[in-house]
Design a protein around this motif. Structure first.
Motif, PDB file in Angstrom:
ATOM      1  N   LEU A 513     -13.119  75.449  34.342  1.00  0.00           N
ATOM      2  CA  LEU A 513     -12.652  74.324  35.156  1.00  0.00           C
ATOM      3  C   LEU A 513     -13.640  73.162  35.129  1.00  0.00           C
ATOM      4  N   SER A 514     -14.944  73.479  35.084  1.00  0.00           N
ATOM      5  CA  SER A 514     -15.965  72.427  35.126  1.00  0.00           C
ATOM      6  C   SER A 514     -15.960  71.550  33.888  1.00  0.00           C
ATOM      7  N   SER A 515     -15.226  71.929  32.832  1.00  0.00           N
ATOM      8  CA  SER A 515     -15.118  71.053  31.668  1.00  0.00           C
ATOM      9  C   SER A 515     -14.060  69.979  31.874  1.00  0.00           C
ATOM     10  N   TYR A 516     -13.188  70.174  32.886  1.00  0.00           N
ATOM     11  CA  TYR A 516     -12.166  69.176  33.187  1.00  0.00           C
ATOM     12  C   TYR A 516     -12.605  68.213  34.277  1.00  0.00           C
ATOM     13  N   VAL A 517     -13.114  68.760  35.386  1.00  0.00           N
ATOM     14  CA  VAL A 517     -13.448  67.934  36.549  1.00  0.00           C
ATOM     15  C   VAL A 517     -14.822  68.338  37.071  1.00  0.00           C
ATOM     16  N   SER A 518     -15.391  67.440  37.876  1.00  0.00           N
ATOM     17  CA  SER A 518     -16.645  67.709  38.586  1.00  0.00           C
ATOM     18  C   SER A 518     -16.569  67.045  39.949  1.00  0.00           C
ATOM     19  N   VAL A 519     -17.413  67.512  40.892  1.00  0.00           N
ATOM     20  CA  VAL A 519     -17.452  66.929  42.234  1.00  0.00           C
ATOM     21  C   VAL A 519     -18.898  66.614  42.576  1.00  0.00           C
ATOM     22  N   HIS A 520     -19.099  65.423  43.143  1.00  0.00           N
ATOM     23  CA  HIS A 520     -20.437  65.016  43.573  1.00  0.00           C
ATOM     24  C   HIS A 520     -20.824  65.793  44.827  1.00  0.00           C
ATOM     25  N   ALA A 521     -22.000  66.412  44.821  1.00  0.00           N
ATOM     26  CA  ALA A 521     -22.396  67.323  45.898  1.00  0.00           C
ATOM     27  C   ALA A 521     -22.504  66.620  47.239  1.00  0.00           C
ATOM     28  N   GLU A 522     -22.890  65.352  47.264  1.00  0.00           N
ATOM     29  CA  GLU A 522     -23.122  64.670  48.537  1.00  0.00           C
ATOM     30  C   GLU A 522     -21.931  63.838  48.986  1.00  0.00           C
ATOM     31  N   SER A 523     -21.343  63.066  48.064  1.00  0.00           N
ATOM     32  CA  SER A 523     -20.265  62.159  48.458  1.00  0.00           C
ATOM     33  C   SER A 523     -18.906  62.823  48.447  1.00  0.00           C
ATOM     34  N   GLY A 524     -18.720  63.935  47.699  1.00  0.00           N
ATOM     35  CA  GLY A 524     -17.419  64.586  47.605  1.00  0.00           C
ATOM     36  C   GLY A 524     -16.469  63.897  46.639  1.00  0.00           C
ATOM     37  N   LYS A 525     -16.981  62.966  45.817  1.00  0.00           N
ATOM     38  CA  LYS A 525     -16.114  62.294  44.848  1.00  0.00           C
ATOM     39  C   LYS A 525     -15.813  63.241  43.697  1.00  0.00           C
ATOM     40  N   VAL A 526     -14.517  63.278  43.314  1.00  0.00           N
ATOM     41  CA  VAL A 526     -14.061  64.130  42.223  1.00  0.00           C
ATOM     42  C   VAL A 526     -13.854  63.259  40.994  1.00  0.00           C
ATOM     43  N   TYR A 527     -14.438  63.685  39.861  1.00  0.00           N
ATOM     44  CA  TYR A 527     -14.364  62.919  38.617  1.00  0.00           C
ATOM     45  C   TYR A 527     -13.654  63.755  37.554  1.00  0.00           C
ATOM     46  N   ALA A 528     -12.861  63.043  36.697  1.00  0.00           N
ATOM     47  CA  ALA A 528     -12.266  63.672  35.518  1.00  0.00           C
ATOM     48  C   ALA A 528     -13.248  63.494  34.364  1.00  0.00           C
ATOM     49  N   LEU A 529     -13.721  64.593  33.803  1.00  0.00           N
ATOM     50  CA  LEU A 529     -14.776  64.530  32.787  1.00  0.00           C
ATOM     51  C   LEU A 529     -14.231  64.177  31.412  1.00  0.00           C
ATOM     52  N   GLN A 530     -12.921  64.286  31.195  1.00  0.00           N
ATOM     53  CA  GLN A 530     -12.351  63.992  29.889  1.00  0.00           C
ATOM     54  C   GLN A 530     -10.946  63.455  30.089  1.00  0.00           C
ATOM     55  N   PRO A 531     -10.409  62.774  29.063  1.00  0.00           N
ATOM     56  CA  PRO A 531      -9.044  62.262  29.194  1.00  0.00           C
ATOM     57  C   PRO A 531      -8.061  63.420  29.351  1.00  0.00           C
ATOM     58  N   LEU A 532      -7.121  63.255  30.263  1.00  0.00           N
ATOM     59  CA  LEU A 532      -6.106  64.273  30.507  1.00  0.00           C
ATOM     60  C   LEU A 532      -4.840  63.921  29.724  1.00  0.00           C
ATOM     61  N   ASP A 533      -4.169  64.945  29.230  1.00  0.00           N
ATOM     62  CA  ASP A 533      -2.965  64.765  28.410  1.00  0.00           C
ATOM     63  C   ASP A 533      -1.796  65.429  29.126  1.00  0.00           C
ATOM     64  N   HIS A 534      -0.817  64.584  29.517  1.00  0.00           N
ATOM     65  CA  HIS A 534       0.351  65.107  30.238  1.00  0.00           C
ATOM     66  C   HIS A 534       1.102  66.128  29.389  1.00  0.00           C
ATOM     67  N   GLU A 535       1.132  65.900  28.051  1.00  0.00           N
ATOM     68  CA  GLU A 535       1.855  66.814  27.190  1.00  0.00           C
ATOM     69  C   GLU A 535       1.143  68.169  27.074  1.00  0.00           C
ATOM     70  N   GLU A 536      -0.148  68.187  27.362  1.00  0.00           N
ATOM     71  CA  GLU A 536      -0.918  69.437  27.281  1.00  0.00           C
ATOM     72  C   GLU A 536      -1.111  70.083  28.654  1.00  0.00           C
ATOM     73  N   LEU A 537      -1.321  69.277  29.686  1.00  0.00           N
ATOM     74  CA  LEU A 537      -1.634  69.796  31.024  1.00  0.00           C
ATOM     75  C   LEU A 537      -0.935  68.925  32.047  1.00  0.00           C
ATOM     76  N   GLU A 538       0.115  69.459  32.644  1.00  0.00           N
ATOM     77  CA  GLU A 538       0.883  68.665  33.604  1.00  0.00           C
ATOM     78  C   GLU A 538       0.338  68.785  35.029  1.00  0.00           C
ATOM     79  N   LEU A 539      -0.175  69.949  35.402  1.00  0.00           N
ATOM     80  CA  LEU A 539      -0.702  70.182  36.753  1.00  0.00           C
ATOM     81  C   LEU A 539      -2.004  70.961  36.641  1.00  0.00           C
ATOM     82  N   LEU A 540      -3.039  70.422  37.306  1.00  0.00           N
ATOM     83  CA  LEU A 540      -4.338  71.100  37.380  1.00  0.00           C
ATOM     84  C   LEU A 540      -4.624  71.374  38.861  1.00  0.00           C
ATOM     85  N   GLN A 541      -4.611  72.641  39.224  1.00  0.00           N
ATOM     86  CA  GLN A 541      -4.834  73.032  40.625  1.00  0.00           C
ATOM     87  C   GLN A 541      -6.168  73.771  40.717  1.00  0.00           C
TER      88      GLN A 541
END
Length: 807
Positions: A513-541
């Protein structure tokens, strides 16, 4: 060595036998130890030397010697200085400095030093009373070393001349005075009687005076106390014999008793005295005055009018300072020599409620933890009131609505203890007001407050505003873009409320999972680490954990459902014309004898996107030179049909360009090339035969494809049901396994005269939530059934008419 026994003091000889010493020590212990109502009693003689043993205070209080220093053993004596001290090595209470009983308690019959012994961990208070025993260390003292007495020679026998007695600062037998007079033929000593307050010390004339024979008489008055050894004091009496005025003034009574309330204003009349003199003229004119032997504090409080004999208040009368005053008054006439009469005025001072109770907080244990058990001692409170009787009886109360209560631990001592559970998140600080009120009328009160701070404990986990969030993210996002911010609130304080965020790691298909997204420990901001492809991944839970910095730390999780929104990033893709066909230009033979509206060919295409981005339309490009083509294309079906009957004027080879376009923004296109060969009518039977054969083969192939599609749908549905049953059984017996998303199957297209069926995308849609297998969607487009007229007039199916069937 011999020691005199007084209280703790005891004399014994070191030369006596061991058994005798043991007996004396036992008597010493019994004389000094008394336990009752939680109080320890000792006694010690006054003027004891430094280091004199008082008692084994640690042992008597049940404390171990080893815990005296760790528990901060200390002794407090209000207003007594450092008279007594404790040796922390052996727990012995000893005399530290000179103890003068008369200085401590005056002439009070009881004299004690009250000690407060305080130890911590846990907080305890013991009360120790050390009685100071009197010794005969003060001799009797007369007001002066010499007193002059003037006596008329005409005084009759048995005349009485009062004398001021001596005073002894000791008490009891040590202050019991006896008087003796040096031998004299003229006077005898009248000793005071303790049964009659009227009878005082005085000289009684036993032989008539003769100034010519003895103008002056010297006497010595000796006072002896009852101590052992006894102490004495003397005063010299000089009696001067006067002539003439032989009647002394006489008061109505020799003793007057008056009651006077304290705090009366100056000028208040105490009593009006009256004396009479049998003489006449100046010899009967009386002047009133205080006796020369009167105490200084009486002179500072009262005034006597020399003419009227009125005694009035001139100073502040305070019951707490003195409860009674003895006023010696003499009336002196103006004869020559002057004669005097004497009386005593006893003023009893009445108490009024004029002293406010006094409170003192001791040994505050602050702040108090919010998880402290009930009954925890927070503070010790001592109260006092200088008034007496009910005016000095004090009760304490607490301010309402506080989780504390007062517990009376000893006379005029209270403990402030915890009465109900604390919660710092509800109330972090209490202002506790303590009111002390006496029993006077009207009563007086004093209020003191103490601020009780509640210390935080880590009893609240971080909490999110909602258990689940839905996030919409467009595909092809830039790497490292911010997609969402989670926030959790912790009701605790300081480090217990310091929240840090982290991902709940798991596998998403073949990757972490950490190759897709990351979260900042202090602010709680969630970042997408790579471009997401709707045709490959429609929902990431996935889940984000919030954890505080308390000990032990507490935490909670929140679920994020990230939906990857489709963008028009895939152009339409042309499909081969048939099984085994290539992807080049489509060639088709057409008989010139066909009529208008005859379908001669079909262009097939698919778009990997979804929704409007995958909705395709077909357009026929204009022929070169602007010539009108005898063919047209269905707007949504891609079917090539004739617009009119073909004739000899039409070119034998027709080249058609069909533009395939989706409905995305911006729209993407693809171009299909069709080569149509027109055959003459002579070749029509053969061509028709070939066309009929081709049409029959296409229809048979379509039927076969539909049968295969139905079989595939049934097989996949059965497989899905079997998988769900197996998954449910595994979930009941073992932890759930991570979801896996694999590549999809190639697109399957079924064409017919009434529409088209296809998988919605070239690859199977991947829905990765970590629970269950991926799903493949089958898109069913509404069929476009041509009327007998133009097929291009048919409207496309809207996005609402699209239905997804999970297989």
């Amino acid at each position: 060595m011999r020691t005199k026994h007084c209280g703790l003091e005891m004399e014994f000889s070191w030369g006596i036998g061991q058994e005798y010493r043991r007996l004396l020590l036992s008597l010493l212990f019994l004389a000094t130890w008394e336990a009752g109502s939680g109080q320890v009693h000792y006694s010690v003689p006054e003027e004891a030397k430094h280091g004199t043993f008082v008692g084994r205070i640690a042992q008597d209080l049940g404390l171990e010697l080893a815990e005296l220093v760790p528990r901060l053993f200390r002794v407090a004596s209000k207003g007594r200085g450092d008279l007594l001290e404790v040796n922390l090595q052996n727990g012995i209470l000893f005399v530290n400095s000179r103890i003068d009983r008369e200085e401590l308690c005056g002439r009070s019959a009881e004299c004690s030093i009250h000690l407060e012994v305080i130890v911590d961990r846990p907080l305890q208070v013991f009360h120790v009373e050390v009685e100071v025993k009197d010794i005969n260390d003060n001799p009797p003292v007369f007001p002066g070393t010499q007193k002059n007495l003037f006596m008329a020679e005409s005084r009759p026998l048995d005349s009485r001349f009062p004398l001021e007695g001596a005073s002894d600062a000791d008490i009891g037998a040590n202050a019991l005075l006896t008087y003796t007079l040096s031998p004299s033929e003229y006077f005898s000593l009248e000793k005071p009687s303790y049964e009659e307050r009227v009878k005082r010390l005085g000289l009684v004339l036993r032989k008539p005076l003769d100034r010519e024979e003895a103008p002056e008489i010297f006497l010595v008055l000796t006072a002896s106390d009852g101590g052992k050894p006894e102490l004495t004091g003397t005063v010299q009496l000089l009696v001067k014999v006067l002539d003439a005025n032989d009647n002394a003034p006489a008061f109505d009574r020799t003793l007057y008793e008056v009651k006077l309330l304290e705090n009366v204003p100056n000028g208040t009349l105490v009593i009006k005295l009256n004396a009479s003199d049998l003489d006449e003229g100046l010899n009967g004119n009386i002047t009133y005055s205080f006796s020369t032997d009167i105490l200084p504090n009486v002179k500072s409080k009262f005034y006597i009018d020399p003419i009227t004999g009125e005694i009035m208040v001139k100073g502040y009368i305070d019951f707490e300072e003195s409860k009674s005053y003895e006023i010696l008054v003499e009336g002196i006439d103006k004869g020559q020599p002057p004669l005097s009469g004497h009386c005593t005025v006893m003023v009893e001072v009445g108490d009024t409620n004029d002293n406010v109770p006094v409170m003192e907080f001791k040994s505050l244990s602050l702040p108090i933890r919010e998880d402290a058990p009930l009954g925890t001692v927070i503070a010790l409170i001592s109260v006092s009131d200088l008034d007496s009787s009910v005016n000095g009886q004090v009760t304490c109360t607490l301010s309402p609505s506080v989780p504390f209560r007062l517990v009376s631990t000893f006379k005029n001592y209270y403990s402030l203890v915890l009465d109900s559970a604390l919660d710092r998140e509800s109330v972090a600080n209490y202002e506790v007001g303590v009111t002390a009120r006496d029993g006077g009328s009207p009563s007086l009160s004093a209020t003191a407050s103490v601020s009780v701070e509640v210390a935080d404990v880590n009893d609240n986990a971080p909490a999110f505003a909602q258990p689940e969030y839905t996030v919409l993210v467009k595909e092809n996002n830039p790497p490292g873009c911010h997609i969402f911010t989670v926030s959790a609130r912790d009701a605790d304080a300081q480090e217990n409320a310091l929240v840090s965020y982290s991902l709940v790691e798991r596998r998403v298909g073949e990757r972490a999972l950490s190759s897709y997204v990351s979260v900042h420990a202090e602010s709680g901001k969630v970042y997408a680490l790579q471009p997401l492809d709707h045709e490959e991944l429609e929902l990431l839970q996935f889940q984000v954990s919030a954890r505080d910095a308390g000990v032990p730390p507490l935490g909670s999780n929140v679920t994020l459902q990230v939906f990857v929104l489709d963008e028009n990033d895939n152009a339409p893709a042309l499909l081969p014309p048939g099984p085994g066909g290539g992807a080049g230009a489509l060639s088709q033979l057409v008989a010139r004898s066909v009529g208008a509206g005859h379908v001669v060919a079909k262009v097939r295409a698919v778009d990997a996107d979804s929704g409007y981005n995958a909705w395709l339309s077909y357009e026929l490009q204009p022929a070169a030179g602007g010539a009108r083509s005898p063919f047209r294309v269905g707007l949504y079906t891609g079917e090539i049909s004739t617009t009119r009957a073909l004739d000899e004027a039409d070119a034998p080879r027709q080249r058609l360009l069909v533009l395939v376009k989706d409905h995305g923004e911006p729209a993407l296109t693809a171009t299909a090339t069709l080569l149509l060969s027109l055959e003459d009518s002579g070749q029509a039977p053969k061509a028709s035969s070939r066309a009929s054969t081709g049409a029959a083969g296409a229809e048979a192939a379509l039927v076969d494809v539909n049968v295969y599609l139905i079989i595939a749908i049934c097989a996949v549905s059965s497989l899905l049901v079997l998988t769900l049953l197996l998954y449910t059984a595994l979930r009941c017996s073992a932890p759930p396994s991570e979801g896996a998303c694999g590549p999809g199957k190639p697109t399957l297209v079924c064409s017919s005269a009434v529409g088209s069926w296809s998988y919605s995308q070239q690859r199977r849609q991947r829905v990765c939530s970590g629970e269950g297998p991926p799903k493949a969607d089958l898109m069913a487009f509404s069929p476009s059934v041509p009327d007998s007229g133009d097929r291009e007039d048919q409207q496309p199916a809207t996005e609402d008419s699209l239905s997804k069937v999970s297989v």
